[in-house]
Design an enzyme around this catalytic site. Sequence first.
Site, PDB file in Angstrom:
ATOM      1  N   LYS A   1      44.985  12.429  80.957  1.00 40.57           N
ATOM      2  CA  LYS A   1      45.753  11.189  80.839  1.00 40.57           C
ATOM      3  C   LYS A   1      45.443  10.457  79.541  1.00 40.57           C
ATOM      4  O   LYS A   1      46.352   9.948  78.868  1.00 40.57           O
ATOM      5  CB  LYS A   1      45.476  10.286  82.044  1.00 40.57           C
ATOM      6  CG  LYS A   1      46.326   9.028  82.079  1.00 40.57           C
ATOM      7  CD  LYS A   1      46.376   8.424  83.459  1.00 40.57           C
ATOM      8  CE  LYS A   1      45.069   7.806  83.839  1.00 40.57           C
ATOM      9  NZ  LYS A   1      45.192   6.388  84.247  1.00 40.57           N
ATOM     10  N   SER A   2      44.152  10.386  79.177  1.00 35.34           N
ATOM     11  CA  SER A   2      43.775   9.676  77.958  1.00 35.34           C
ATOM     12  C   SER A   2      44.427  10.290  76.727  1.00 35.34           C
ATOM     13  O   SER A   2      44.953   9.581  75.858  1.00 35.34           O
ATOM     14  CB  SER A   2      42.250   9.704  77.794  1.00 35.34           C
ATOM     15  OG  SER A   2      41.614   9.003  78.828  1.00 35.34           O
TER      16      SER A   2
ATOM     17  N   ARG B   1      47.565   8.824  74.109  1.00 30.02           N
ATOM     18  CA  ARG B   1      47.330   8.759  72.669  1.00 30.02           C
ATOM     19  C   ARG B   1      48.260   9.673  71.892  1.00 30.02           C
ATOM     20  O   ARG B   1      48.652   9.358  70.763  1.00 30.02           O
ATOM     21  CB  ARG B   1      45.854   9.082  72.386  1.00 30.02           C
ATOM     22  CG  ARG B   1      44.893   7.968  72.825  1.00 30.02           C
ATOM     23  CD  ARG B   1      43.464   8.471  72.968  1.00 30.02           C
ATOM     24  NE  ARG B   1      42.495   7.408  73.232  1.00 30.02           N
ATOM     25  CZ  ARG B   1      42.291   6.855  74.435  1.00 30.02           C
ATOM     26  NH1 ARG B   1      42.995   7.276  75.480  1.00 30.02           N
ATOM     27  NH2 ARG B   1      41.381   5.902  74.589  1.00 30.02           N
TER      28      ARG B   1
ATOM     29  N   ARG C   1      44.588  -7.869  85.977  1.00 27.94           N
ATOM     30  CA  ARG C   1      43.462  -7.402  85.180  1.00 27.94           C
ATOM     31  C   ARG C   1      43.334  -8.192  83.874  1.00 27.94           C
ATOM     32  O   ARG C   1      44.341  -8.609  83.289  1.00 27.94           O
ATOM     33  CB  ARG C   1      43.613  -5.906  84.867  1.00 27.94           C
ATOM     34  CG  ARG C   1      43.608  -5.053  86.109  1.00 27.94           C
ATOM     35  CD  ARG C   1      43.838  -3.591  85.804  1.00 27.94           C
ATOM     36  NE  ARG C   1      42.736  -3.009  85.046  1.00 27.94           N
ATOM     37  CZ  ARG C   1      42.711  -1.749  84.622  1.00 27.94           C
ATOM     38  NH1 ARG C   1      43.748  -0.954  84.886  1.00 27.94           N
ATOM     39  NH2 ARG C   1      41.675  -1.285  83.958  1.00 27.94           N
TER      40      ARG C   1
ATOM     41  N   ASP D   1      35.356   6.500  85.421  1.00 24.60           N
ATOM     42  CA  ASP D   1      36.441   6.651  86.385  1.00 24.60           C
ATOM     43  C   ASP D   1      36.064   7.539  87.563  1.00 24.60           C
ATOM     44  O   ASP D   1      36.813   7.613  88.545  1.00 24.60           O
ATOM     45  CB  ASP D   1      37.686   7.225  85.699  1.00 24.60           C
ATOM     46  CG  ASP D   1      38.376   6.211  84.806  1.00 24.60           C
ATOM     47  OD1 ASP D   1      38.309   5.005  85.122  1.00 24.60           O
ATOM     48  OD2 ASP D   1      38.974   6.612  83.801  1.00 24.60           O
TER      49      ASP D   1
ATOM     50  N   ARG E   1      36.525  -1.587  92.033  1.00 28.26           N
ATOM     51  CA  ARG E   1      36.256  -0.291  92.647  1.00 28.26           C
ATOM     52  C   ARG E   1      34.951  -0.265  93.432  1.00 28.26           C
ATOM     53  O   ARG E   1      34.829   0.488  94.409  1.00 28.26           O
ATOM     54  CB  ARG E   1      36.280   0.808  91.581  1.00 28.26           C
ATOM     55  CG  ARG E   1      37.695   1.123  91.113  1.00 28.26           C
ATOM     56  CD  ARG E   1      37.757   2.194  90.042  1.00 28.26           C
ATOM     57  NE  ARG E   1      39.149   2.578  89.823  1.00 28.26           N
ATOM     58  CZ  ARG E   1      39.569   3.294  88.784  1.00 28.26           C
ATOM     59  NH1 ARG E   1      38.708   3.699  87.863  1.00 28.26           N
ATOM     60  NH2 ARG E   1      40.850   3.613  88.658  1.00 28.26           N
TER      61      ARG E   1
ATOM     62  N   ARG F   1      42.644   6.170  92.125  1.00 24.93           N
ATOM     63  CA  ARG F   1      41.368   6.872  92.298  1.00 24.93           C
ATOM     64  C   ARG F   1      40.690   6.502  93.622  1.00 24.93           C
ATOM     65  O   ARG F   1      40.002   7.332  94.221  1.00 24.93           O
ATOM     66  CB  ARG F   1      40.450   6.603  91.112  1.00 24.93           C
ATOM     67  CG  ARG F   1      41.063   7.065  89.797  1.00 24.93           C
ATOM     68  CD  ARG F   1      40.069   7.261  88.687  1.00 24.93           C
ATOM     69  NE  ARG F   1      40.745   7.359  87.400  1.00 24.93           N
ATOM     70  CZ  ARG F   1      41.361   8.439  86.945  1.00 24.93           C
ATOM     71  NH1 ARG F   1      41.379   9.535  87.679  1.00 24.93           N
ATOM     72  NH2 ARG F   1      41.960   8.435  85.765  1.00 24.93           N
TER      73      ARG F   1
END
Length: 450
Positions: free
Chosen positions: A28-29, A33, A129, A327, A358, A403
């Site tokens: 995903k990262s 990008r 957030r 994560d 979390r 997650r």
Amino acid sequence: MSSHGAPIPMTSHACGPLTGEAQVPGDKSISHRSLILGALSVGETRISGLLEGQDVLDTAQAMRAFGAEVTDHGGGDWSVHGVGVGGFAEPENVIDCGNSGTGVRLIMGAMATSPIAATFTGDASLNGRPMARVTDPLTLFGTQAFGRAGGRLPMTVIGAVHPVPVEYTVPVPSAQVKSAVLLAGLNAPGKTIVIEAEATRDHTERMLAGFGAEITVEETEAGRVITLTGQPELTPQRIDVPRDPSSAAFPVCAALIVPGSDVRVPGIGLNPTRAGLFTTLREMGADLTYENERFEGGEPVADLRARFSPDLKGIEVPPERAASMIDEYPVLSVVASFARGQTGMRGVKELRVKESDRIDAMAKGLRANGVSVDEGPDWWTVTGLGHGNVPGGGLCASALDHRIAMSFLVLGMATQKPVRVDDAGPIATSFPIFEPLMAGLGAQIKRINR
């Protein structure tokens, strides 16, 4: 409620051995990008293996809104015709980043030094957030940001008309903040310097160099000093996205706790700034091996093989490892529930401001399933019950967090009673094939008819 529709409650049941090959989605990262740097290049960037979860699709749509031509060719193959550094057009409409903190923070950085304005929003989770951790350093370039109380979305960002380069020390380990500042520095003259006391995932630095930016990284007593020379012409690239280690964590951890399991997860990115979970699992006694180790696109890659590990032991996870596995702490806490003794996780206050709190979400859910958890502002400890001894039977709130939902579904694969999750809909943001992939390995996850 799910971030993209009605809630999707699910129940996870104890199952037979998990076996086979788990073809997890792209990282995903790197997917985020790839789209952003492709949009900041001049010419066509080709991407294969792009993660087609909702988070990344929202970033693709945002790049279109800023003027790039982004095309889905099917099968994970995408192309981006970029507009160049400083070439972003002003969006006509509000940019909706859905559930993605990575997406919105990196995009804010990418447009912060162009003379345009953009308004950002997201789902209920993202809008709760904090964004000041990104917008505060961006104001050093001359950018302005106006949002809700507490620096929260919806927020309008007005790019700097005459940006200046900055030197910024990241106050807490955050790849998102570091990356936002570096992306903003692309369109500022001179050298932008970012200093981080503790190394975080370095995909942005690696990829900027790959796209032709002049960037150096120096290890000093103060930490990692990253120096970027602004106003380059980025060169389009061919990117093969490795598979996501954060997604691989779920079939890997499930295999470790389900008796008789033997699962292979091919082509996983093992960037040292991302592989902390696998190091930790091995220290706990996990039967986890790396096979066919290699490099692809400048990133270390291997095939992971995870087998049932009945003699896991609790450990103290080194706080300095947190940035490389931030994560993965939720699913690690699930594995810790089946270990013997206590597993301590410290220096993890970043978990309090992810898609959910979390630490709070996992503590409540594990307690509901018979596991003892102690917690503090930046730490938590799970007291494991050993293989076969976790009661289960609880209802867990996903808190709009993909997650959290996946972690509790993994928990239910080895508990004495089924584990229920109130809403697994957010899983689509990062791992849209989670259900069929786990079912193919032998998991018994069922949707609850309402």
